[in-house]
Design a protein around this motif. Structure first.
Motif, PDB file in Angstrom:
ATOM      1  N   ARG A  59     -18.849  16.602  14.282  1.00  6.39           N
ATOM      2  CA  ARG A  59     -18.641  15.690  13.155  1.00  6.39           C
ATOM      3  C   ARG A  59     -19.022  16.360  11.840  1.00  6.39           C
ATOM      4  O   ARG A  59     -18.296  16.271  10.849  1.00  6.39           O
ATOM      5  CB  ARG A  59     -19.459  14.417  13.356  1.00  6.39           C
ATOM      6  N   GLU A  60     -20.162  17.051  11.851  1.00  5.92           N
ATOM      7  CA  GLU A  60     -20.601  17.724  10.626  1.00  5.92           C
ATOM      8  C   GLU A  60     -19.681  18.888  10.280  1.00  5.92           C
ATOM      9  O   GLU A  60     -19.388  19.133   9.106  1.00  5.92           O
ATOM     10  CB  GLU A  60     -22.038  18.227  10.808  1.00  5.92           C
ATOM     11  N   GLY A  61     -19.216  19.607  11.297  1.00  4.99           N
ATOM     12  CA  GLY A  61     -18.352  20.750  11.044  1.00  4.99           C
ATOM     13  C   GLY A  61     -16.979  20.377  10.544  1.00  4.99           C
ATOM     14  O   GLY A  61     -16.366  21.124   9.776  1.00  4.99           O
ATOM     15  N   LEU A  62     -16.474  19.222  10.955  1.00  5.29           N
ATOM     16  CA  LEU A  62     -15.126  18.804  10.578  1.00  5.29           C
ATOM     17  C   LEU A  62     -15.079  17.962   9.314  1.00  5.29           C
ATOM     18  O   LEU A  62     -14.024  17.780   8.727  1.00  5.29           O
ATOM     19  CB  LEU A  62     -14.490  18.007  11.732  1.00  5.29           C
ATOM     20  N   ARG A  63     -16.219  17.437   8.905  1.00  2.00           N
ATOM     21  CA  ARG A  63     -16.237  16.493   7.779  1.00  2.00           C
ATOM     22  C   ARG A  63     -15.769  17.131   6.482  1.00  2.00           C
ATOM     23  O   ARG A  63     -15.096  16.496   5.682  1.00  2.00           O
ATOM     24  CB  ARG A  63     -17.647  15.933   7.606  1.00  2.00           C
ATOM     25  N   GLY A  64     -16.098  18.391   6.250  1.00  2.07           N
ATOM     26  CA  GLY A  64     -15.772  19.005   4.968  1.00  2.07           C
ATOM     27  C   GLY A  64     -14.517  19.848   4.967  1.00  2.07           C
ATOM     28  O   GLY A  64     -14.292  20.589   4.020  1.00  2.07           O
ATOM     29  N   VAL A  65     -13.701  19.757   6.011  1.00  6.22           N
ATOM     30  CA  VAL A  65     -12.501  20.591   6.055  1.00  6.22           C
ATOM     31  C   VAL A  65     -11.523  20.160   4.967  1.00  6.22           C
ATOM     32  O   VAL A  65     -11.499  19.009   4.549  1.00  6.22           O
ATOM     33  CB  VAL A  65     -11.815  20.520   7.439  1.00  6.22           C
ATOM     34  N   ALA A  66     -10.691  21.125   4.529  1.00  5.30           N
ATOM     35  CA  ALA A  66      -9.785  20.863   3.414  1.00  5.30           C
ATOM     36  C   ALA A  66      -8.429  20.348   3.861  1.00  5.30           C
ATOM     37  O   ALA A  66      -7.643  19.887   3.050  1.00  5.30           O
ATOM     38  CB  ALA A  66      -9.597  22.137   2.589  1.00  5.30           C
ATOM     39  N   GLY A  67      -8.126  20.406   5.139  1.00  2.00           N
ATOM     40  CA  GLY A  67      -6.810  19.987   5.613  1.00  2.00           C
ATOM     41  C   GLY A  67      -6.892  19.295   6.950  1.00  2.00           C
ATOM     42  O   GLY A  67      -7.927  19.307   7.624  1.00  2.00           O
ATOM     43  N   SER A  68      -5.776  18.661   7.353  1.00  2.00           N
ATOM     44  CA  SER A  68      -5.759  17.914   8.603  1.00  2.00           C
ATOM     45  C   SER A  68      -5.464  18.789   9.807  1.00  2.00           C
ATOM     46  O   SER A  68      -5.610  18.349  10.939  1.00  2.00           O
ATOM     47  CB  SER A  68      -4.699  16.805   8.529  1.00  2.00           C
ATOM     48  N   ALA A  69      -5.020  20.030   9.581  1.00  2.00           N
ATOM     49  CA  ALA A  69      -4.722  20.928  10.694  1.00  2.00           C
ATOM     50  C   ALA A  69      -6.021  21.547  11.198  1.00  2.00           C
ATOM     51  O   ALA A  69      -6.797  22.093  10.416  1.00  2.00           O
ATOM     52  CB  ALA A  69      -3.748  22.009  10.252  1.00  2.00           C
ATOM     53  N   PRO A  70      -6.285  21.482  12.507  1.00  2.00           N
ATOM     54  CA  PRO A  70      -7.544  22.008  13.032  1.00  2.00           C
ATOM     55  C   PRO A  70      -7.595  23.513  13.176  1.00  2.00           C
ATOM     56  O   PRO A  70      -8.596  24.053  13.586  1.00  2.00           O
ATOM     57  CB  PRO A  70      -7.648  21.330  14.406  1.00  2.00           C
ATOM     58  N   GLY A  71      -6.523  24.223  12.855  1.00  2.00           N
ATOM     59  CA  GLY A  71      -6.524  25.678  12.987  1.00  2.00           C
ATOM     60  C   GLY A  71      -5.791  26.110  14.242  1.00  2.00           C
ATOM     61  O   GLY A  71      -5.572  25.327  15.171  1.00  2.00           O
ATOM     62  N   ARG A  72      -5.435  27.392  14.276  1.00  5.66           N
ATOM     63  CA  ARG A  72      -4.619  27.888  15.385  1.00  5.66           C
ATOM     64  C   ARG A  72      -5.339  27.780  16.723  1.00  5.66           C
ATOM     65  O   ARG A  72      -4.719  27.597  17.757  1.00  5.66           O
ATOM     66  CB  ARG A  72      -4.205  29.337  15.118  1.00  5.66           C
ATOM     67  N   HIS A  73      -6.670  27.930  16.719  1.00  3.05           N
ATOM     68  CA  HIS A  73      -7.421  27.856  17.974  1.00  3.05           C
ATOM     69  C   HIS A  73      -7.271  26.489  18.634  1.00  3.05           C
ATOM     70  O   HIS A  73      -7.298  26.364  19.851  1.00  3.05           O
ATOM     71  CB  HIS A  73      -8.896  28.158  17.700  1.00  3.05           C
ATOM     72  N   TRP A  74      -7.114  25.456  17.816  1.00  3.73           N
ATOM     73  CA  TRP A  74      -6.941  24.098  18.324  1.00  3.73           C
ATOM     74  C   TRP A  74      -5.612  23.516  17.843  1.00  3.73           C
ATOM     75  O   TRP A  74      -5.520  22.337  17.533  1.00  3.73           O
ATOM     76  CB  TRP A  74      -8.103  23.210  17.876  1.00  3.73           C
ATOM     77  N   GLY A  86     -10.298  11.055  11.036  1.00  2.00           N
ATOM     78  CA  GLY A  86     -11.550  10.434  10.610  1.00  2.00           C
ATOM     79  C   GLY A  86     -12.431  11.313   9.761  1.00  2.00           C
ATOM     80  O   GLY A  86     -13.638  11.343   9.955  1.00  2.00           O
ATOM     81  N   SER A  87     -11.843  12.053   8.782  1.00  4.50           N
ATOM     82  CA  SER A  87     -12.661  12.950   7.972  1.00  4.50           C
ATOM     83  C   SER A  87     -13.324  12.245   6.791  1.00  4.50           C
ATOM     84  O   SER A  87     -14.216  12.794   6.169  1.00  4.50           O
ATOM     85  CB  SER A  87     -11.801  14.099   7.438  1.00  4.50           C
ATOM     86  N   ASN A  88     -12.895  11.043   6.467  1.00  2.00           N
ATOM     87  CA  ASN A  88     -13.407  10.354   5.272  1.00  2.00           C
ATOM     88  C   ASN A  88     -14.656   9.527   5.574  1.00  2.00           C
ATOM     89  O   ASN A  88     -14.680   8.318   5.440  1.00  2.00           O
ATOM     90  CB  ASN A  88     -12.321   9.448   4.682  1.00  2.00           C
ATOM     91  N   GLY A  89     -15.705  10.201   6.014  1.00  2.00           N
ATOM     92  CA  GLY A  89     -16.953   9.504   6.263  1.00  2.00           C
ATOM     93  C   GLY A  89     -17.045   8.880   7.637  1.00  2.00           C
ATOM     94  O   GLY A  89     -18.111   8.461   8.067  1.00  2.00           O
ATOM     95  N   ARG A  90     -15.923   8.765   8.341  1.00  2.00           N
ATOM     96  CA  ARG A  90     -15.956   8.216   9.681  1.00  2.00           C
ATOM     97  C   ARG A  90     -16.197   9.336  10.676  1.00  2.00           C
ATOM     98  O   ARG A  90     -16.321  10.493  10.314  1.00  2.00           O
ATOM     99  CB  ARG A  90     -14.635   7.492   9.992  1.00  2.00           C
ATOM    100  N   ARG A  91     -16.243   8.987  11.945  1.00  2.00           N
ATOM    101  CA  ARG A  91     -16.458   9.992  12.979  1.00  2.00           C
ATOM    102  C   ARG A  91     -15.268  10.939  13.030  1.00  2.00           C
ATOM    103  O   ARG A  91     -14.163  10.547  13.379  1.00  2.00           O
ATOM    104  CB  ARG A  91     -16.641   9.310  14.340  1.00  2.00           C
ATOM    105  N   ALA A  92     -15.495  12.186  12.659  1.00  2.00           N
ATOM    106  CA  ALA A  92     -14.416  13.178  12.640  1.00  2.00           C
ATOM    107  C   ALA A  92     -14.303  13.828  14.010  1.00  2.00           C
ATOM    108  O   ALA A  92     -15.304  14.156  14.637  1.00  2.00           O
ATOM    109  CB  ALA A  92     -14.698  14.227  11.578  1.00  2.00           C
ATOM    110  N   GLN A  93     -13.072  14.004  14.451  1.00  2.00           N
ATOM    111  CA  GLN A  93     -12.837  14.677  15.717  1.00  2.00           C
ATOM    112  C   GLN A  93     -11.420  15.244  15.735  1.00  2.00           C
ATOM    113  O   GLN A  93     -10.563  14.843  14.954  1.00  2.00           O
ATOM    114  CB  GLN A  93     -13.017  13.725  16.905  1.00  2.00           C
ATOM    115  N   ILE A  94     -11.208  16.202  16.631  1.00  2.00           N
ATOM    116  CA  ILE A  94      -9.880  16.752  16.863  1.00  2.00           C
ATOM    117  C   ILE A  94      -9.248  15.963  17.994  1.00  2.00           C
ATOM    118  O   ILE A  94      -9.849  15.797  19.062  1.00  2.00           O
ATOM    119  CB  ILE A  94      -9.960  18.242  17.211  1.00  2.00           C
ATOM    120  N   ALA A  95      -8.044  15.445  17.763  1.00  2.00           N
ATOM    121  CA  ALA A  95      -7.399  14.590  18.758  1.00  2.00           C
ATOM    122  C   ALA A  95      -5.900  14.847  18.776  1.00  2.00           C
ATOM    123  O   ALA A  95      -5.348  15.511  17.887  1.00  2.00           O
ATOM    124  CB  ALA A  95      -7.672  13.119  18.449  1.00  2.00           C
ATOM    125  N   ARG A  96      -5.240  14.324  19.783  1.00  2.00           N
ATOM    126  CA  ARG A  96      -3.787  14.432  19.858  1.00  2.00           C
ATOM    127  C   ARG A  96      -3.142  13.650  18.715  1.00  2.00           C
ATOM    128  O   ARG A  96      -3.599  12.573  18.355  1.00  2.00           O
ATOM    129  CB  ARG A  96      -3.287  13.880  21.198  1.00  2.00           C
TER     130      ARG A  96
END
Length: 245
Positions: A59-74, A86-96
Motif C-alpha cells: 500500500r505504501e509503495g503503490l500510493r505515490g506512483v505517477a501512473g496506473s500501469a504497474p510496470g512491465r514486471h506486473w 485505489g491510489s487516492n488514499g484508499r487501499r492501493a493494490q495491483i489487480a486485474r
C-alpha cells in the motif's frame, strides 16, 4: 508439497504480496492455491502477521506512483492485464483490469491517437472508452496527465506541419490533411478547428495579455523549436517501444 518447496513458495508468495497488496494475484504468481493461503492465515498467527505487513508495504509503495500501469514486471498475469487500483488514499493494490477500464494498453492507444490527431474524442473512439472516463483518468494519474499534454502538443505540431504541407490545396473543396498515425484523414476545416480548440492548452492563446511568454530573441526561439522536436522524438520513441502493445 514438500517442506522445501513449501518454504520457497511461501517466500515467493510474500514477495509478490509485498509488491501487489493482492493475495489472489500473489498466490497465482507464487503458484499456491487460495485455500493454502486461507488455511495458513487462519491457523498460523505469524503467517497472518506477515501477510498484514506485506499488504501494508504494498500500500505504501503503490500510493505515490505517477501512473496506473504497474510496470512491465506486473504487466499481466495469465494473459490478463493488471492495473493499480485505489491510489487516492484508499487501499492501493495491483489487480486485474475490469471490463472497459483504463490500462497501459488503453493509455498507449489513446496517446498514440491523440498525438496523431489532437482530437480527444477521436482518440477515445480509437480506444473504445468514453471522453468522460479519459478526463477522469487524467485527473487521477499525474503520469498520464503529463503524457497527455505532450501528446496533445505533438498532435498540434503535426497538424500545423500537415496544414503547411497542404497549403497549396486549401482552395480545393475536397482537400484532406494526412496527420499520420492511426487516425483517418481529416478535412482542412476540421484540422483548423482542432487547432482553434487546442490553442489555449498548447499555445496559451486566448488568455489575457502577459499570460504567455513568447520567445523574444533567436536563442529563445531556437530553444522552443528544439523543445518541440524533442517532444516529437520522445513520442516516436514511445511508439517504437510500445509497438507490441
Amino acid at each position: 508439497m514438500s517442506k522445501k518447496t513449501s518454504i520457497a513458495r511461501r517466500a515467493a508468495f510474500f514477495r509478490a504480496l509485498a509488491e501487489t497488496g493482492n493475495q489472489t494475484v500473489a498466490a497465482e504468481r507464487a503458484k499456491v492455491s487460495r485455500s493454502w493461503v486461507s488455511l495458513h492465515r487462519a491457523s498460523d498467527p505469524a503467517f497472518r502477521t506477515e501477510m498484514e505487513a506485506a499488504i501494508l508495504a504494498a500500500r505504501e509503495g503503490l500510493r505515490g506512483v505517477a501512473g496506473s500501469a504497474p510496470g512491465r514486471h506486473w504487466g499481466d498475469i495469465a494473459g490478463e492485464e493488471l492495473v493499480i487500483r485505489g491510489s487516492n488514499g484508499r487501499r492501493a493494490q495491483i489487480a486485474r483490469a475490469r471490463v472497459r477500464q483504463w490500462t497501459a494498453r488503453a493509455e498507449a492507444r489513446f496517446l498514440r491517437a491523440l498525438a496523431a490527431s489532437c482530437n480527444v474524442k477521436a482518440a477515445c473512439a480509437e480506444t473504445g472508452l468514453s471522453v468522460a472516463s479519459a478526463y477522469n483518468h487524467r485527473r487521477r494519474w499525474q503520469g498520464f496527465a503529463r503524457r497527455w499534454v505532450e501528446a496533445e502538443e505533438n498532435g498540434y505540431i503535426q497538424l500545423e506541419f500537415a496544414l503547411i504541407e497542404n497549403a497549396s490545396n486549401m482552395l480545393e473543396g475536397g482537400a484532406e490533411v494526412e496527420a499520420g498515425g492511426p487516425m483517418p484523414p481529416m478535412t482542412i476545416s476540421q484540422a483548423i478547428h482542432l487547432l482553434h480548440m487546442h490553442k489555449f492548452n498548447v499555445r496559451r492563446m486566448g488568455r489575457k495579455p502577459g499570460g504567455f511568454a513568447r520567445p523574444r530573441d533567436y536563442e529563445a526561439l531556437s530553444a522552443e523549436i528544439l523543445r518541440k522536436l524533442t517532444i516529437i522524438e520522445r513520442h516516436e520513441a514511445r511508439l517504437g517501444a510500445g509497438a507490441s502493445l
